[in-house]
Design a protein around this motif. Structure first.
Motif, PDB file in Angstrom:
ATOM      1  N   UNK B  39       7.031  30.977 -21.974  1.00  0.00           N
ATOM      2  CA  UNK B  39       7.500  29.582 -22.109  1.00  0.00           C
ATOM      3  C   UNK B  39       7.255  28.698 -20.884  1.00  0.00           C
ATOM      4  N   UNK B  40       7.734  29.088 -19.688  1.00  0.00           N
ATOM      5  CA  UNK B  40       7.559  28.170 -18.558  1.00  0.00           C
ATOM      6  C   UNK B  40       6.104  27.920 -18.207  1.00  0.00           C
ATOM      7  N   UNK B  43       4.746  25.493 -20.767  1.00  0.00           N
ATOM      8  CA  UNK B  43       5.283  24.152 -20.537  1.00  0.00           C
ATOM      9  C   UNK B  43       4.651  23.520 -19.294  1.00  0.00           C
ATOM     10  N   UNK B  44       4.370  24.360 -18.286  1.00  0.00           N
ATOM     11  CA  UNK B  44       3.715  23.864 -17.079  1.00  0.00           C
ATOM     12  C   UNK B  44       2.334  23.302 -17.411  1.00  0.00           C
ATOM     13  N   UNK B  46       1.301  22.292 -20.318  1.00  0.00           N
ATOM     14  CA  UNK B  46       1.515  21.124 -21.177  1.00  0.00           C
ATOM     15  C   UNK B  46       1.810  19.894 -20.319  1.00  0.00           C
ATOM     16  N   UNK B  47       2.696  20.063 -19.350  1.00  0.00           N
ATOM     17  CA  UNK B  47       3.076  18.974 -18.436  1.00  0.00           C
ATOM     18  C   UNK B  47       1.844  18.500 -17.661  1.00  0.00           C
ATOM     19  N   UNK B  49      -1.286  18.817 -18.321  1.00  0.00           N
ATOM     20  CA  UNK B  49      -2.324  18.213 -19.159  1.00  0.00           C
ATOM     21  C   UNK B  49      -1.978  16.787 -19.568  1.00  0.00           C
ATOM     22  N   UNK B  50      -0.707  16.420 -19.450  1.00  0.00           N
ATOM     23  CA  UNK B  50      -0.287  15.082 -19.904  1.00  0.00           C
ATOM     24  C   UNK B  50      -0.016  14.115 -18.757  1.00  0.00           C
ATOM     25  N   UNK B  51      -0.197  14.584 -17.510  1.00  0.00           N
ATOM     26  CA  UNK B  51       0.101  13.702 -16.373  1.00  0.00           C
ATOM     27  C   UNK B  51      -0.934  12.588 -16.229  1.00  0.00           C
ATOM     28  N   UNK B  52      -2.188  12.973 -16.129  1.00  0.00           N
ATOM     29  CA  UNK B  52      -3.286  12.008 -15.957  1.00  0.00           C
ATOM     30  C   UNK B  52      -4.601  12.744 -16.221  1.00  0.00           C
ATOM     31  N   UNK B  53      -5.702  12.052 -16.276  1.00  0.00           N
ATOM     32  CA  UNK B  53      -6.980  12.721 -16.574  1.00  0.00           C
ATOM     33  C   UNK B  53      -7.289  13.874 -15.618  1.00  0.00           C
ATOM     34  N   UNK B  56      -5.239  16.806 -16.673  1.00  0.00           N
ATOM     35  CA  UNK B  56      -5.830  17.338 -17.908  1.00  0.00           C
ATOM     36  C   UNK B  56      -7.007  18.255 -17.570  1.00  0.00           C
TER      37      UNK B  56
END
Lengths: 115, 126
Positions: B39-40, B43-44, B46-47, B49-53, B56
């Motif tokens: 899980x962590x 989630x890491x 996922x986080x 990949x969604x911050x900025x290009x 990602x």
């Protein structure tokens, strides 16, 4: 609430979350299975959509509830000393709440920025 | 009483012949714990990949490192087995496939299907 009702509630929670988790995972496999999202913009845009965002938030909450019941059962089977058992359960519970806060905050931010 | 206390105990897993349903059930539990432990890390990623290009791109690069690839094989098995065995348990809860013959066959199918899926996955990424 009696112990039996408590057990039934956990049993039901495990099954309802299981059904949603399975459905969402199959949806993800179909939606993303062809390959990873092409770009940051496409990925972010997709997750910022209200329905996908909400479905993902529900997925996260279901996942954590499902993990809680499952891991709790494993702990009850293998961790015998009651003090240690309670401590391990508390640690798992706090960990899952932390994961939930992290994930939900992230999804909210994505929806906020995307809107 | 004395006689019953000297019954042989085979706690050596290699000497216990587990029925196929027990293998499915234990693997369901094991795969659940592995998914929980992942899980962590998930989630890491996922986080990130969604911050900025840049994030990602870093997440995409991380996913392609040898270590993560090998771990992903373990996780794909966990997900496949947990999902299939879980669906089997849900059907059994609905009184479908409870009889021994059917239950044994479905347990065997679940164990094998999860292995076939992970083999196909491993073949596709290696």
């Amino acid at each position: 609430m009696t112990a039996a009702a408590h057990g039934l509630r956990a049993w039901l929670l495990q099954r309802f979350t299981a059904a949603y988790l399975a459905a969402f995972v199959l949806y993800l496999i179909i939606r993303l299975g062809g390959g990873a999202p092409a770009s940051f913009q496409a990925w972010h845009h997709w997750l910022a959509g209200p329905w996908v965002n909400l479905a993902a938030a529900l997925f996260l909450v279901s996942l954590l509830g499902h993990a809680w019941v499952g891991v709790r059962d494993v702990i009850m089977d293998y961790v015998r000393p009651s003090g240690l058992r309670v401590s391990v359960m508390a640690a798992v519970g706090l960990f899952l709440i932390g994961m939930g806060a992290w994930g939900l905050r992230l999804l909210f931010l994505v929806a906020w920025r995307g809107a | 009483m004395a006689a019953s206390e000297i019954r042989p105990k085979y706690l050596n897993l290699l000497r216990i012949r587990m029925p196929v349903g027990a293998v499915t059930s234990f693997a369901h539990r094991l795969s659940g714990v592995l998914l929980f432990l992942a899980l962590p890390y998930g989630l890491y990623l996922f986080d990130l990949s969604l911050q900025n290009p840049e994030g990602f791109a870093r997440a995409a690069a991380l996913v392609h490192t040898p270590l993560v690839r090998v771990l992903s094989i373990l996780l794909v098995w966990s997900l496949a087995h947990h999902l299939l065995a879980g669906l089997r348990f849900l059907l059994i809860d609905l009184d479908i496939g409870v009889a021994r013959r059917g239950a044994r066959r479905s347990a065997w199918v679940v164990n094998m299907a999860a292995l076939l899926l992970v083999l196909a996955y491993a073949g596709s990424i290696l």
